[in-house]
Motif scaffolding. Structure first.
Motif, PDB file in Angstrom:
ATOM      1  N   SER A  71       0.833  -1.207   0.000  1.00 35.06           N
ATOM      2  CA  SER A  71       0.000   0.000   0.000  1.00 35.06           C
ATOM      3  C   SER A  71       0.868   1.258   0.000  1.00 35.06           C
ATOM      4  O   SER A  71       0.494   2.267  -0.593  1.00 35.06           O
ATOM      5  CB  SER A  71      -1.007   0.005   1.149  1.00 35.06           C
ATOM      6  OG  SER A  71      -0.407   0.170   2.404  1.00 35.06           O
TER       7      SER A  71
ATOM      8  N   LEU B 205       0.531   3.985  -2.902  1.00 36.08           N
ATOM      9  CA  LEU B 205       0.311   5.390  -2.562  1.00 36.08           C
ATOM     10  C   LEU B 205       1.332   6.271  -3.266  1.00 36.08           C
ATOM     11  O   LEU B 205       0.990   7.311  -3.828  1.00 36.08           O
ATOM     12  CB  LEU B 205       0.393   5.598  -1.045  1.00 36.08           C
ATOM     13  CG  LEU B 205       0.217   7.042  -0.577  1.00 36.08           C
ATOM     14  CD1 LEU B 205      -1.195   7.537  -0.844  1.00 36.08           C
ATOM     15  CD2 LEU B 205       0.581   7.165   0.904  1.00 36.08           C
TER      16      LEU B 205
ATOM     17  N   ARG C 161       0.362   6.495  -6.859  1.00 41.86           N
ATOM     18  CA  ARG C 161      -0.850   7.301  -7.013  1.00 41.86           C
ATOM     19  C   ARG C 161      -0.567   8.801  -6.926  1.00 41.86           C
ATOM     20  O   ARG C 161      -1.180   9.599  -7.633  1.00 41.86           O
ATOM     21  CB  ARG C 161      -1.843   6.890  -5.938  1.00 41.86           C
ATOM     22  CG  ARG C 161      -3.159   7.620  -5.981  1.00 41.86           C
ATOM     23  CD  ARG C 161      -4.086   7.008  -4.965  1.00 41.86           C
ATOM     24  NE  ARG C 161      -5.348   7.685  -4.929  1.00 41.86           N
ATOM     25  CZ  ARG C 161      -6.372   7.295  -4.220  1.00 41.86           C
ATOM     26  NH1 ARG C 161      -6.285   6.214  -3.470  1.00 41.86           N
ATOM     27  NH2 ARG C 161      -7.479   7.971  -4.224  1.00 41.86           N
ATOM     28  N   LEU C 162       0.374   9.183  -6.052  1.00 36.51           N
ATOM     29  CA  LEU C 162       0.659  10.607  -5.844  1.00 36.51           C
ATOM     30  C   LEU C 162       1.976  11.041  -6.482  1.00 36.51           C
ATOM     31  O   LEU C 162       2.492  12.109  -6.164  1.00 36.51           O
ATOM     32  CB  LEU C 162       0.644  10.911  -4.339  1.00 36.51           C
ATOM     33  CG  LEU C 162      -0.701  10.659  -3.644  1.00 36.51           C
ATOM     34  CD1 LEU C 162      -0.594  10.910  -2.155  1.00 36.51           C
ATOM     35  CD2 LEU C 162      -1.809  11.491  -4.274  1.00 36.51           C
TER      36      LEU C 162
ATOM     37  N   TRP D  11      -2.316   2.279   3.595  1.00 37.34           N
ATOM     38  CA  TRP D  11      -2.060   3.638   3.143  1.00 37.34           C
ATOM     39  C   TRP D  11      -2.994   4.070   2.022  1.00 37.34           C
ATOM     40  O   TRP D  11      -2.981   5.233   1.631  1.00 37.34           O
ATOM     41  CB  TRP D  11      -0.597   3.779   2.745  1.00 37.34           C
ATOM     42  CG  TRP D  11       0.272   3.740   3.956  1.00 37.34           C
ATOM     43  CD1 TRP D  11       0.896   2.645   4.485  1.00 37.34           C
ATOM     44  CD2 TRP D  11       0.546   4.821   4.836  1.00 37.34           C
ATOM     45  NE1 TRP D  11       1.545   2.988   5.640  1.00 37.34           N
ATOM     46  CE2 TRP D  11       1.360   4.322   5.882  1.00 37.34           C
ATOM     47  CE3 TRP D  11       0.193   6.172   4.846  1.00 37.34           C
ATOM     48  CZ2 TRP D  11       1.824   5.128   6.912  1.00 37.34           C
ATOM     49  CZ3 TRP D  11       0.662   6.966   5.875  1.00 37.34           C
ATOM     50  CH2 TRP D  11       1.457   6.444   6.891  1.00 37.34           C
ATOM     51  N   LEU D  12      -3.820   3.155   1.519  1.00 40.13           N
ATOM     52  CA  LEU D  12      -4.769   3.513   0.463  1.00 40.13           C
ATOM     53  C   LEU D  12      -6.176   3.770   1.001  1.00 40.13           C
ATOM     54  O   LEU D  12      -7.066   4.101   0.224  1.00 40.13           O
ATOM     55  CB  LEU D  12      -4.800   2.417  -0.605  1.00 40.13           C
ATOM     56  CG  LEU D  12      -3.475   2.232  -1.341  1.00 40.13           C
ATOM     57  CD1 LEU D  12      -3.561   1.059  -2.295  1.00 40.13           C
ATOM     58  CD2 LEU D  12      -3.066   3.492  -2.075  1.00 40.13           C
TER      59      LEU D  12
ATOM     60  N   THR E 263      -9.222   5.741   2.430  1.00 43.52           N
ATOM     61  CA  THR E 263      -9.645   7.102   2.090  1.00 43.52           C
ATOM     62  C   THR E 263      -9.072   8.133   3.055  1.00 43.52           C
ATOM     63  O   THR E 263      -8.554   9.173   2.631  1.00 43.52           O
ATOM     64  CB  THR E 263     -11.185   7.184   2.069  1.00 43.52           C
ATOM     65  OG1 THR E 263     -11.661   6.221   1.128  1.00 43.52           O
ATOM     66  CG2 THR E 263     -11.663   8.559   1.681  1.00 43.52           C
TER      67      THR E 263
ATOM     68  N   SER F  16      -6.424   7.944   5.024  1.00 45.19           N
ATOM     69  CA  SER F  16      -4.964   8.056   4.910  1.00 45.19           C
ATOM     70  C   SER F  16      -4.584   8.899   3.700  1.00 45.19           C
ATOM     71  O   SER F  16      -3.747   9.809   3.807  1.00 45.19           O
ATOM     72  CB  SER F  16      -4.330   6.670   4.790  1.00 45.19           C
ATOM     73  OG  SER F  16      -4.652   5.861   5.893  1.00 45.19           O
ATOM     74  N   VAL F  17      -5.181   8.604   2.572  1.00 45.91           N
ATOM     75  CA  VAL F  17      -4.880   9.341   1.342  1.00 45.91           C
ATOM     76  C   VAL F  17      -5.255  10.812   1.515  1.00 45.91           C
ATOM     77  O   VAL F  17      -4.487  11.714   1.149  1.00 45.91           O
ATOM     78  CB  VAL F  17      -5.599   8.732   0.125  1.00 45.91           C
ATOM     79  CG1 VAL F  17      -5.393   9.596  -1.123  1.00 45.91           C
ATOM     80  CG2 VAL F  17      -5.104   7.314  -0.124  1.00 45.91           C
TER      81      VAL F  17
ATOM     82  N   GLU G  19      -2.738  13.915   1.116  1.00 46.67           N
ATOM     83  CA  GLU G  19      -3.025  14.936   0.097  1.00 46.67           C
ATOM     84  C   GLU G  19      -3.150  16.322   0.713  1.00 46.67           C
ATOM     85  O   GLU G  19      -2.747  17.312   0.097  1.00 46.67           O
ATOM     86  CB  GLU G  19      -4.298  14.578  -0.675  1.00 46.67           C
ATOM     87  CG  GLU G  19      -4.078  13.438  -1.640  1.00 46.67           C
ATOM     88  CD  GLU G  19      -5.340  13.025  -2.407  1.00 46.67           C
ATOM     89  OE1 GLU G  19      -6.448  13.167  -1.835  1.00 46.67           O
ATOM     90  OE2 GLU G  19      -5.181  12.581  -3.548  1.00 46.67           O
TER      91      GLU G  19
END
Length: 157
Positions: A64, A68, A71-72, A143-144, A146, A148-149, A153
């Motif tokens: 995860s 993450l 994803r970022l 870490w994925l 909602t 946590s993200v 962010e």
């Protein structure tokens, strides 16, 4: 419900603890022998995860963290793992098996672990764009999720 960085988190899902102490130095070599110096990452959010290959929760949270980071990517996030007390060969095999693409640092004498006051693993610190620790997480999390993200962010530049 709790509020963290303007984000409402469910009580049972809340694992982020605000940090008010100093931010120790983090200067170690990665698996390729390249130096990593946390101070050079000011302006980015850096997730610093202390782990070991024998730690089942550490192993379970690695995918995860990797996702993450993907994803970022390009949004001001870096992820780094700090292995405590194990051989380079063992850690390298671990990183290959889990397809970890972020830096994995070696702390063979556990000096950095001691300076960061890590007494159990996994232990994760979220360093803000100002170079200071903002949050600490003890234990494994997804870490994925909602929450946590959203927290990560909210800290991005």
């Amino acid at each position: 419900m709790l509020s963290c960085a303007g984000i409402t988190l469910a009580q049972d899902a809340f694992r982020f603890r605000q940090w008010s102490g100093d931010t120790p130095a983090l200067v170690l070599k990665d698996l390729d022998g390249r130096p990593f110096d946390l101070s050079k990452y000011r302006g980015k959010v850096v997730i610093v995860n202390f782990m070991a290959t024998w730690c089942v929760p550490c192993v379970e949270e690695m995918p995860s963290l990797q996702k993450l980071r993907e994803r970022l990517r390009g949004k001001g996030l870096e992820v780094v793992a700090v292995n405590t007390g194990e051989s380079e060969a063992k850690v390298s095999q671990f990183a290959q098996n889990l397809r970890i693409k972020f830096p994995v640092l070696l702390d063979p004498e556990e000096d950095v672990k001691a300076a960061w006051k890590v007494y159990g693993i996994p232990a994760t610190f979220i360093v803000g764009t100002d170079g200071k620790i903002a949050y600490r997480v003890l234990g494994e999390i997804d870490w994925l999720e909602t929450e946590s993200v959203a927290l990560i962010e909210s800290l991005l530049p």
